[in-house]
Design an enzyme around this catalytic site. Sequence first.
Site, PDB file in Angstrom:
ATOM      1  N   LYS A 111       1.715   4.344  11.765  1.00 20.59           N
ATOM      2  CA  LYS A 111       0.821   5.323  11.136  1.00 20.59           C
ATOM      3  C   LYS A 111      -0.586   5.266  11.730  1.00 20.59           C
ATOM      4  O   LYS A 111      -1.182   6.305  12.038  1.00 20.59           O
ATOM      5  CB  LYS A 111       0.776   5.038   9.633  1.00 20.59           C
ATOM      6  N   THR A 112      -1.126   4.070  11.884  1.00 22.90           N
ATOM      7  CA  THR A 112      -2.497   3.930  12.398  1.00 22.90           C
ATOM      8  C   THR A 112      -2.610   4.488  13.810  1.00 22.90           C
ATOM      9  O   THR A 112      -3.598   5.144  14.161  1.00 22.90           O
ATOM     10  CB  THR A 112      -2.917   2.443  12.381  1.00 22.90           C
TER      11      THR A 112
ATOM     12  N   ASP B 127      -6.172   8.938   5.202  1.00 25.00           N
ATOM     13  CA  ASP B 127      -5.156   7.898   5.345  1.00 25.00           C
ATOM     14  C   ASP B 127      -4.685   7.453   3.959  1.00 25.00           C
ATOM     15  O   ASP B 127      -5.440   7.510   2.991  1.00 25.00           O
ATOM     16  CB  ASP B 127      -5.781   6.714   6.102  1.00 25.00           C
ATOM     17  N   GLU B 128      -3.432   6.987   3.858  1.00 28.69           N
ATOM     18  CA  GLU B 128      -2.883   6.474   2.589  1.00 28.69           C
ATOM     19  C   GLU B 128      -3.096   7.476   1.450  1.00 28.69           C
ATOM     20  O   GLU B 128      -3.540   7.124   0.351  1.00 28.69           O
ATOM     21  CB  GLU B 128      -3.529   5.122   2.231  1.00 28.69           C
TER      22      GLU B 128
ATOM     23  N   ARG C 104       7.698  -5.762   4.271  1.00 32.31           N
ATOM     24  CA  ARG C 104       6.708  -6.625   4.935  1.00 32.31           C
ATOM     25  C   ARG C 104       7.397  -7.533   5.954  1.00 32.31           C
ATOM     26  O   ARG C 104       6.742  -8.110   6.811  1.00 32.31           O
ATOM     27  CB  ARG C 104       5.969  -7.525   3.926  1.00 32.31           C
TER      28      ARG C 104
ATOM     29  N   GLN D 212       5.411   4.150  -0.880  1.00 29.30           N
ATOM     30  CA  GLN D 212       4.506   3.002  -0.964  1.00 29.30           C
ATOM     31  C   GLN D 212       3.327   3.270  -1.894  1.00 29.30           C
ATOM     32  O   GLN D 212       2.269   2.655  -1.762  1.00 29.30           O
ATOM     33  CB  GLN D 212       4.010   2.617   0.431  1.00 29.30           C
TER      34      GLN D 212
END
Length: 740
Positions: free
Chosen positions: A10-11, A201-202, A585, A232
């Site tokens: 994503k980043t 973002d997010e 994770r 998430q």
Amino acid sequence: MIIAGAGSGKTRVITYRVAHLIRSGVDAFNILVLTFTNKAAREMRDRITSVVGTEAKNIWMGTFHSVFAKLLRVEADKIGYPNNFTIYDTDDSKSVLRAILKEMNLDDKLYSPNFVSNRISAAKNNLVSWQEYQKNEQIQADDFSSGRGQLGVIYQNYVARCFRAGAMDFDDLLFKTNELLKNHPEVLNKYQHKFKYLMVDEYQDTNFSQYLIVKKLAAVNENICVVGDDAQSIYAFRGANIQNILNFEKDYPDLHIFKLEQNYRSTQNIVNIANSIIANNKDQLKKNVFSEKETGDKIKVMRAFSDNEEGKLVAESIMFERTTKGLKWHDFAILYRTNAQSRSMEEALRKTGTPYKIYGGLSFYQRKEIKDLIAYFRLTFNPNDEEALKRVINYPRRGIGDTTVDRIILSASQNQISVWEAIINPSKYLDGRSSAAVSVFATTIQSFQVITNTQTAYEAALHIAQHSGLLKDLYEDKSVEGLNRYENIQELLNGIKEFSEREDIEEKGLDIFMQDIALLTNDDKDKDPNADTVSLMTIHSSKGLEFPHVFVVGLEENLFPSQMSLNARSDLEEERRLFYVACTRAETKLTLSYATSRFKFGTLINCEPSRFLDEIDARYLDLDLTAKPASSNNPFFDDERTAWSRPGGGGDTFSKPKPPATPKTTSILAKAHVPSPGFAPSDTSDLQVGMEVEHERFGFGKVINLEGKKPDVKATIFFKEIGQKQLLLKFAKLKIMNGH
């Protein structure tokens, strides 16, 4: 809208989209990028700079709060604030509230600063001003029914006090931005035309206030790009609203949706179980996350008879994996639902000598509420412990202020007596009112001393927690933080209860438990943040992180999913998203664990394995599901077979023990030591490394290390029968065998 699955890069996508805009001729000053953490903003800016150079410095990029604080600095005069307004942190805000409560003569237990602060914060995040708060009949009815009818007035006074001080709190940075854009159309128009390209973002973590700001700013150009993953969304308790991302297409009918579905982080098996978990949620944006990495190990499920054994199994697994596969400690992470669960994990890791770090929180025994109760224990056994006395003499509040404490300490010094002697004779040193309050405190501590001589460690600890007022004070704080602190105290009491019932030790008094605690916490060194340590954290704290090996512990009904989430589908689905986050994770190996019994409020309860375990596709689990007990539909709840592999076993290893009625800790003594004839402890004040000693229970050993200052010198001794142990010399009862 970019729907970015876990581990999908994503980043990188955000970075290259911004870089593409700049390379295409877009002025960096016209780009606004909003994130949720400073770490994410720094990482993005660094990556964009590496692609397009120094032009990246001109992008408006940062967290919601930092970006709109910058905007408010420019426009503050429009809403009556100075441009150099102060930003209050949480402690500042609570200090203001305490002053207001004092002025209004309100009970700060009923109106605890934590509770009031959270109430005001929730109002601001939902854009409810103090005027609207006071006019809202439902809110007022709720406040009056809880006995807190003055909350609206406190809110009003708090806003007025901050305004007079030229200060905004953290929530004001968004609340005042909304107010500015709503009441000053010329300001809104200015920034709508300045920020021609918006990126968020997010986006699944945005609350109502953030959503509205973004919607207003994007209204003219509608050139908005949001990145997120509904799977998430785990911050509803902070006000995040998953509907913001689920309904994004309704706000922008011309929307283009792109899905990043390849997970570059985790093995295929880990991705497969994550998909099988989240598939049970009804409210979601469908996507097909996949991995092209190796298939990887199946997901191991470990079952323990108690939370202490769960900690032991996890610690053993980490030791085995690290030793056999040449891994580092920092390759491992232990994730849990609540902070209180760290206790059993910490103790097991300490016993195996495993270095660890609590991420995003304090070590269990370093938390304020734990230190407060332990200070009461310390003072009960040693009333001359001045640090413990200063910590608790006025907590919970009993009308003994700092001036009174200072006067007691000064009087003790002048009369060359201990502080405790001054406290048990307060009328000699203090005036009437202060003397009476101190006398009551002294009597309370003396009553605790009587109790510890007649009760078990757990009974004494529970009595002290209750009659000190500490347990009641924490119970009445219904904020998220207050509930966590109350749970932590219960977890400490649970640990003492287990200690009281151990069969491998003879002395089980509270003072002996305190010796163990002193060994755990005495002279703890600050850990190097770059050190090679196992990471312990809540699942919420793990968001955005990744580790080769992950343990998710405590998978039991009413713990995970949390008992508070079982009344509504939306809450349960958030818990399931939290489990999804925990599993994703892991890069290489994922282990899940649960206990069939756990102490709760001092009582041993049977635990039912989490429904989430039963939702996982069995093909991906390292577990035999063929033997289901007739009494249960859940294959994980099996009284006859132990559904875990011991570290070092080849595949699944099943034994058929009858679970004990209560959890028992296996004795570390292979044989009972019989003390030498005439055994008597020696004076150990001159004990030296290399000396041979005898302990009445541990047998013969050799001193291999001494550390600390008198009277708290700690000895490391290697005993022939049981191996290495650490002992506090002032309690150890050692007989020195020779002087060499």
